[in-house]
Design a protein around this motif. Structure first.
Motif, mmCIF file in Angstrom:
data_model
loop_
_atom_site.group_PDB
_atom_site.id
_atom_site.type_symbol
_atom_site.label_atom_id
_atom_site.label_comp_id
_atom_site.label_asym_id
_atom_site.label_seq_id
_atom_site.Cartn_x
_atom_site.Cartn_y
_atom_site.Cartn_z
ATOM 1 N N LEU A 40 0.827 -1.205 0.000
ATOM 2 C CA LEU A 40 0.000 0.000 0.000
ATOM 3 C C LEU A 40 0.863 1.258 0.000
ATOM 4 O O LEU A 40 0.584 2.222 -0.726
ATOM 5 N N SER A 41 1.931 1.280 0.793
ATOM 6 C CA SER A 41 2.823 2.436 0.833
ATOM 7 C C SER A 41 3.499 2.644 -0.511
ATOM 8 O O SER A 41 3.649 3.774 -0.986
ATOM 9 N N ARG A 42 3.916 1.552 -1.127
ATOM 10 C CA ARG A 42 4.568 1.660 -2.430
ATOM 11 C C ARG A 42 3.602 2.184 -3.485
ATOM 12 O O ARG A 42 3.949 3.037 -4.301
ATOM 13 N N ALA A 180 3.971 14.794 2.071
ATOM 14 C CA ALA A 180 3.852 13.950 3.266
ATOM 15 C C ALA A 180 2.401 13.890 3.749
ATOM 16 O O ALA A 180 1.904 12.823 4.124
ATOM 17 N N ALA A 181 1.717 15.036 3.702
ATOM 18 C CA ALA A 181 0.316 15.070 4.125
ATOM 19 C C ALA A 181 -0.561 14.268 3.168
ATOM 20 O O ALA A 181 -1.464 13.540 3.601
ATOM 21 N N SER A 182 -0.304 14.404 1.864
ATOM 22 C CA SER A 182 -1.065 13.637 0.865
ATOM 23 C C SER A 182 -0.838 12.146 1.038
ATOM 24 O O SER A 182 -1.779 11.337 0.940
ATOM 25 N N PHE A 183 0.395 11.770 1.299
ATOM 26 C CA PHE A 183 0.747 10.364 1.495
ATOM 27 C C PHE A 183 -0.004 9.795 2.695
ATOM 28 O O PHE A 183 -0.615 8.726 2.615
ATOM 29 N N ILE A 186 -3.741 9.393 1.948
ATOM 30 C CA ILE A 186 -4.022 8.216 1.118
ATOM 31 C C ILE A 186 -4.012 6.959 1.974
ATOM 32 O O ILE A 186 -4.899 6.108 1.871
ATOM 33 N N LEU A 187 -3.018 6.824 2.822
ATOM 34 C CA LEU A 187 -2.929 5.623 3.667
ATOM 35 C C LEU A 187 -4.108 5.537 4.626
ATOM 36 O O LEU A 187 -4.676 4.462 4.826
#
Length: 216
Positions: A40-42, A180-183, A186-187
């Protein structure tokens, strides 16, 4: 691989001949360290690398969307909004996975290549663990080096190969606060909806990542 002649210290595996790539991944003179991400992170990092900082009409964004959808955009086709992460994941499940979308297990051969170490990138202690592994490997040689990608290897040459799939997007979530906030968003939003589908697409990667994190 470590390359002391380069500013970033790295030599890209793809720059070597097929023969030399095979040797890097099999020769006992090489210490091999692999990195794997939680699927998921990738996927989130890959998505952000193709959509962040890019205008809708930019060649880079149009090329990314074309690959994701499995069909190039016609010259007269106009994008009116950026593809969402949910649609990105939906297309992933339909793609003949290649390039940056290929499973990490296939790209790095974790099930076939003998690695000295394999670490989870998502482990907060991964940087320290990699540094310790590199220090130990370098200590075993007077000087570990890598030849130019245009040359052949000497029979006694020792080196370290750090094998990372799609390295260009590996740390995208650390490049600025907005990304970083977008990442993180998403998670958080995808943990229940997209994660199961991504885990199914990248089952071997998910299994290996779970094994690594459970055996820390």
């Amino acid at each position: 691989a470590v390359d002391y002649s380069r500013k970033d210290g790295l030599a890209r595996l793809g720059e070597y001949s097929v023969r030399d790539r095979e040797r890097i991944l099999s020769d006992g003179n090489f210490k091999r360290i692999g990195l794997i991400r939680k699927p998921l992170s990738r996927a989130a990092a890959t998505y952000l690398s193709g959509t962040t900082w890019l205008d809708l009409d930019s060649e880079e964004y149009r090329a990314f969307v074309g690959v994701v959808r499995g069909k190039k955009l016609a010259p007269n086709e106009k994008e009116v909004h950026k593809i969402t992460f949910s649609f990105f994941v939906m297309y992933l499940s339909r793609l003949n996975l290649m390039d940056v979308f290929v499973p990490q297990n296939d790209a790095c051969g974790f099930d076939l290549v003998k690695y000295d170490h394999v670490f989870s990138y998502d482990d907060p202690n991964s940087a320290a663990r990699i540094a310790n592994a590199l220090e130990a490997a370098i200590a075993q040689s007077d000087k570990i080096s890598v030849p130019s990608s245009s040359s052949s290897f000497g029979s006694s040459q020792a080196s370290v190969a750090v094998v990372v799939p799609d390295a260009s997007v590996f740390e995208i979530e650390h490049r600025d606060n907005d990304v970083a906030a977008s990442f993180k968003s998403i998670l958080d939003e995808s943990s229940s909806r997209s994660a199961p589908r991504i885990a199914k697409i990248y089952a071997a990667d998910a299994n290996l990542h779970t094994l690594l994190t459970s055996n820390k």
